[in-house]
Design a protein around this motif. Structure first.
Motif, PDB file in Angstrom:
ATOM      1  N   VAL A  65      -7.784  -3.310 -14.061  1.00  0.00           N
ATOM      2  CA  VAL A  65      -6.474  -3.805 -12.586  1.00  0.00           C
ATOM      3  C   VAL A  65      -5.388  -2.856 -12.858  1.00  0.00           C
ATOM      4  O   VAL A  65      -4.496  -2.151 -12.127  1.00  0.00           O
ATOM      5  CB  VAL A  65      -5.970  -5.052 -13.157  1.00  0.00           C
ATOM      6  CG1 VAL A  65      -4.502  -5.518 -12.789  1.00  0.00           C
ATOM      7  CG2 VAL A  65      -6.855  -6.101 -12.351  1.00  0.00           C
ATOM      8  N   LEU A  66      -5.078  -2.561 -14.474  1.00  0.00           N
ATOM      9  CA  LEU A  66      -3.795  -1.555 -14.855  1.00  0.00           C
ATOM     10  C   LEU A  66      -4.055  -0.007 -14.594  1.00  0.00           C
ATOM     11  O   LEU A  66      -3.677   0.495 -14.064  1.00  0.00           O
ATOM     12  CB  LEU A  66      -3.740  -1.155 -16.293  1.00  0.00           C
ATOM     13  CG  LEU A  66      -3.387  -2.412 -17.120  1.00  0.00           C
ATOM     14  CD1 LEU A  66      -3.498  -2.393 -18.767  1.00  0.00           C
ATOM     15  CD2 LEU A  66      -1.869  -2.462 -17.158  1.00  0.00           C
ATOM     16  N   ALA A  67      -5.676   0.493 -14.514  1.00  0.00           N
ATOM     17  CA  ALA A  67      -6.302   1.675 -14.237  1.00  0.00           C
ATOM     18  C   ALA A  67      -5.442   2.198 -12.000  1.00  0.00           C
ATOM     19  O   ALA A  67      -5.309   2.755 -11.380  1.00  0.00           O
ATOM     20  CB  ALA A  67      -7.952   2.014 -13.614  1.00  0.00           C
ATOM     21  N   LEU A  68      -5.475   0.485 -11.547  1.00  0.00           N
ATOM     22  CA  LEU A  68      -5.808   0.637 -10.500  1.00  0.00           C
ATOM     23  C   LEU A  68      -4.347   0.372  -9.857  1.00  0.00           C
ATOM     24  O   LEU A  68      -3.948   1.437  -9.474  1.00  0.00           O
ATOM     25  CB  LEU A  68      -6.240  -1.063  -9.828  1.00  0.00           C
ATOM     26  CG  LEU A  68      -5.506  -1.341  -7.996  1.00  0.00           C
ATOM     27  CD1 LEU A  68      -6.400  -0.032  -7.828  1.00  0.00           C
ATOM     28  CD2 LEU A  68      -6.395  -2.687  -7.706  1.00  0.00           C
ATOM     29  N   PHE A  69      -3.092  -0.587 -11.529  1.00  0.00           N
ATOM     30  CA  PHE A  69      -2.052   0.153 -11.049  1.00  0.00           C
ATOM     31  C   PHE A  69      -1.513   1.190 -11.258  1.00  0.00           C
ATOM     32  O   PHE A  69      -0.219   1.795 -10.186  1.00  0.00           O
ATOM     33  CB  PHE A  69      -1.212  -0.810 -11.361  1.00  0.00           C
ATOM     34  CG  PHE A  69      -1.362  -2.095 -11.207  1.00  0.00           C
ATOM     35  CD1 PHE A  69      -1.194  -2.507 -10.127  1.00  0.00           C
ATOM     36  CD2 PHE A  69      -1.320  -3.255 -12.552  1.00  0.00           C
ATOM     37  CE1 PHE A  69      -0.816  -3.873  -9.352  1.00  0.00           C
ATOM     38  CE2 PHE A  69      -0.809  -4.522 -11.621  1.00  0.00           C
ATOM     39  CZ  PHE A  69      -0.808  -4.565 -10.792  1.00  0.00           C
ATOM     40  N   ALA A  70      -2.480   2.091 -11.877  1.00  0.00           N
ATOM     41  CA  ALA A  70      -2.225   3.525 -12.595  1.00  0.00           C
ATOM     42  C   ALA A  70      -1.619   4.595 -10.705  1.00  0.00           C
ATOM     43  O   ALA A  70      -1.185   5.611 -10.270  1.00  0.00           O
ATOM     44  CB  ALA A  70      -2.564   4.383 -13.661  1.00  0.00           C
ATOM     45  N   VAL A  71      -3.263   4.338 -10.565  1.00  0.00           N
ATOM     46  CA  VAL A  71      -3.484   5.144  -9.059  1.00  0.00           C
ATOM     47  C   VAL A  71      -2.211   4.894  -7.588  1.00  0.00           C
ATOM     48  O   VAL A  71      -2.204   5.936  -7.451  1.00  0.00           O
ATOM     49  CB  VAL A  71      -4.733   4.962  -8.886  1.00  0.00           C
ATOM     50  CG1 VAL A  71      -5.527   6.065  -7.581  1.00  0.00           C
ATOM     51  CG2 VAL A  71      -5.422   5.417 -10.206  1.00  0.00           C
ATOM     52  N   VAL A  72      -2.477   3.295  -7.650  1.00  0.00           N
ATOM     53  CA  VAL A  72      -1.670   3.432  -6.560  1.00  0.00           C
ATOM     54  C   VAL A  72       0.126   3.726  -7.158  1.00  0.00           C
ATOM     55  O   VAL A  72       0.452   4.065  -5.957  1.00  0.00           O
ATOM     56  CB  VAL A  72      -1.675   1.840  -6.063  1.00  0.00           C
ATOM     57  CG1 VAL A  72      -0.849   1.178  -5.370  1.00  0.00           C
ATOM     58  CG2 VAL A  72      -2.892   1.031  -5.781  1.00  0.00           C
ATOM     59  N   GLY A  73       1.006   4.071  -8.191  1.00  0.00           N
ATOM     60  CA  GLY A  73       1.789   4.115  -8.247  1.00  0.00           C
ATOM     61  C   GLY A  73       1.892   5.815  -8.719  1.00  0.00           C
ATOM     62  O   GLY A  73       2.916   6.092  -7.542  1.00  0.00           O
ATOM     63  N   SER A  74       1.049   6.770  -8.607  1.00  0.00           N
ATOM     64  CA  SER A  74       1.253   7.353  -8.448  1.00  0.00           C
ATOM     65  C   SER A  74       0.770   7.997  -7.062  1.00  0.00           C
ATOM     66  O   SER A  74       1.439   9.410  -6.672  1.00  0.00           O
ATOM     67  CB  SER A  74       0.316   8.452  -9.606  1.00  0.00           C
ATOM     68  OG  SER A  74       0.168   8.437 -11.018  1.00  0.00           O
ATOM     69  N   ILE A  75       0.226   7.789  -6.099  1.00  0.00           N
ATOM     70  CA  ILE A  75       0.338   8.258  -5.262  1.00  0.00           C
ATOM     71  C   ILE A  75       1.349   8.110  -4.446  1.00  0.00           C
ATOM     72  O   ILE A  75       1.958   8.172  -3.347  1.00  0.00           O
ATOM     73  CB  ILE A  75      -1.132   7.346  -3.921  1.00  0.00           C
ATOM     74  CG1 ILE A  75      -3.252   7.705  -4.418  1.00  0.00           C
ATOM     75  CG2 ILE A  75      -1.241   7.813  -2.390  1.00  0.00           C
ATOM     76  CD1 ILE A  75      -4.058   7.353  -4.206  1.00  0.00           C
ATOM     77  N   SER A  76       2.047   6.855  -4.375  1.00  0.00           N
ATOM     78  CA  SER A  76       3.039   5.959  -3.306  1.00  0.00           C
ATOM     79  C   SER A  76       4.060   6.983  -4.184  1.00  0.00           C
ATOM     80  O   SER A  76       5.069   7.595  -3.176  1.00  0.00           O
ATOM     81  CB  SER A  76       3.214   4.386  -4.112  1.00  0.00           C
ATOM     82  OG  SER A  76       3.679   4.696  -5.275  1.00  0.00           O
ATOM     83  N   ILE A  77       4.559   7.551  -5.518  1.00  0.00           N
ATOM     84  CA  ILE A  77       5.331   8.372  -5.863  1.00  0.00           C
ATOM     85  C   ILE A  77       5.081   9.865  -5.046  1.00  0.00           C
ATOM     86  O   ILE A  77       6.373   9.803  -4.805  1.00  0.00           O
ATOM     87  CB  ILE A  77       5.596   8.613  -7.376  1.00  0.00           C
ATOM     88  CG1 ILE A  77       5.851   6.982  -7.834  1.00  0.00           C
ATOM     89  CG2 ILE A  77       6.809   9.423  -7.505  1.00  0.00           C
ATOM     90  CD1 ILE A  77       6.553   6.655  -9.572  1.00  0.00           C
ATOM     91  N   ALA A  78       4.292  10.038  -5.336  1.00  0.00           N
ATOM     92  CA  ALA A  78       3.884  10.746  -4.310  1.00  0.00           C
ATOM     93  C   ALA A  78       4.475  11.037  -3.413  1.00  0.00           C
ATOM     94  O   ALA A  78       4.469  12.366  -2.605  1.00  0.00           O
ATOM     95  CB  ALA A  78       2.553  11.760  -4.594  1.00  0.00           C
ATOM     96  N   ARG A  79       3.998  10.182  -2.040  1.00  0.00           N
ATOM     97  CA  ARG A  79       3.543   9.892  -1.140  1.00  0.00           C
ATOM     98  C   ARG A  79       5.392   9.693  -1.041  1.00  0.00           C
ATOM     99  O   ARG A  79       6.429  10.878   0.046  1.00  0.00           O
ATOM    100  CB  ARG A  79       3.495   8.347  -0.112  1.00  0.00           C
ATOM    101  CG  ARG A  79       2.029   9.049   0.038  1.00  0.00           C
ATOM    102  CD  ARG A  79       1.107   8.164   0.588  1.00  0.00           C
ATOM    103  NE  ARG A  79       1.554   7.289   1.706  1.00  0.00           N
ATOM    104  CZ  ARG A  79       1.406   7.311   3.036  1.00  0.00           C
ATOM    105  NH1 ARG A  79      -0.259   8.185   2.754  1.00  0.00           N
ATOM    106  NH2 ARG A  79       1.397   7.993   3.779  1.00  0.00           N
ATOM    107  N   TYR A  80       6.727   9.904  -1.494  1.00  0.00           N
ATOM    108  CA  TYR A  80       7.856   9.080  -1.670  1.00  0.00           C
ATOM    109  C   TYR A  80       8.148  10.551  -1.930  1.00  0.00           C
ATOM    110  O   TYR A  80       9.465  11.187  -1.020  1.00  0.00           O
ATOM    111  CB  TYR A  80       8.842   8.270  -2.153  1.00  0.00           C
ATOM    112  CG  TYR A  80      10.050   8.524  -2.957  1.00  0.00           C
ATOM    113  CD1 TYR A  80      10.410   7.703  -1.708  1.00  0.00           C
ATOM    114  CD2 TYR A  80      10.219   9.371  -3.737  1.00  0.00           C
ATOM    115  CE1 TYR A  80      11.371   7.418  -1.625  1.00  0.00           C
ATOM    116  CE2 TYR A  80      11.769   8.955  -3.613  1.00  0.00           C
ATOM    117  CZ  TYR A  80      12.856   8.542  -2.774  1.00  0.00           C
ATOM    118  OH  TYR A  80      13.601   8.592  -2.770  1.00  0.00           O
ATOM    119  N   MET A  81       7.501  11.226  -2.577  1.00  0.00           N
ATOM    120  CA  MET A  81       8.475  13.063  -2.605  1.00  0.00           C
ATOM    121  C   MET A  81       8.374  13.477  -2.093  1.00  0.00           C
ATOM    122  O   MET A  81       8.711  14.449  -1.614  1.00  0.00           O
ATOM    123  CB  MET A  81       7.653  13.361  -4.077  1.00  0.00           C
ATOM    124  CG  MET A  81       8.095  12.761  -5.713  1.00  0.00           C
ATOM    125  SD  MET A  81      10.106  12.272  -5.906  1.00  0.00           S
ATOM    126  CE  MET A  81      10.795  14.038  -5.663  1.00  0.00           C
TER     127      MET A  81
END
Length: 87
Positions: A65-81
């Motif tokens: 679950v922590l790994a999933l949060f890390a991946v989803v968080g990185s992808i969402s920040i990359a899309r936001y930027m």
């Protein structure tokens, strides 16, 4: 064996403190995002070390679950930027 556990715990704690410092102090959102990813990676590694020492797999789901949060968080920040750069 106790000495190895203490040294590993101290290294995990030092890395986590450095990551938290960068989250608080980071000048940009990308610095904070990278530090959050590092903090999640440290948590995953600490859980893996605890699993290896106690020889159980009870926290494997937490690691996933922590790994999933890390991946989803990185992808969402990359899309936001990417959206910020376009406008």
């Amino acid at each position: 064996m106790i000495v190895v556990i203490i040294i590993a715990g101290a290294m995990f704690a030092a890395g986590a403190l450095c990551a938290v410092y960068r989250i608080i102090r980071g000048p940009s959102i990308l610095d904070r995002a990278l530090a959050a990813d590092v903090l999640l990676a440290i948590a995953i590694c600490a859980l893996g070390a605890e699993m290896a020492l106690t020889r159980h797999t009870d926290t494997l789901v937490v690691m996933l679950v922590l790994a999933l949060f890390a991946v989803v968080g990185s992808i969402s920040i990359a899309r936001y930027m990417a959206g910020q750069d376009a406008s």
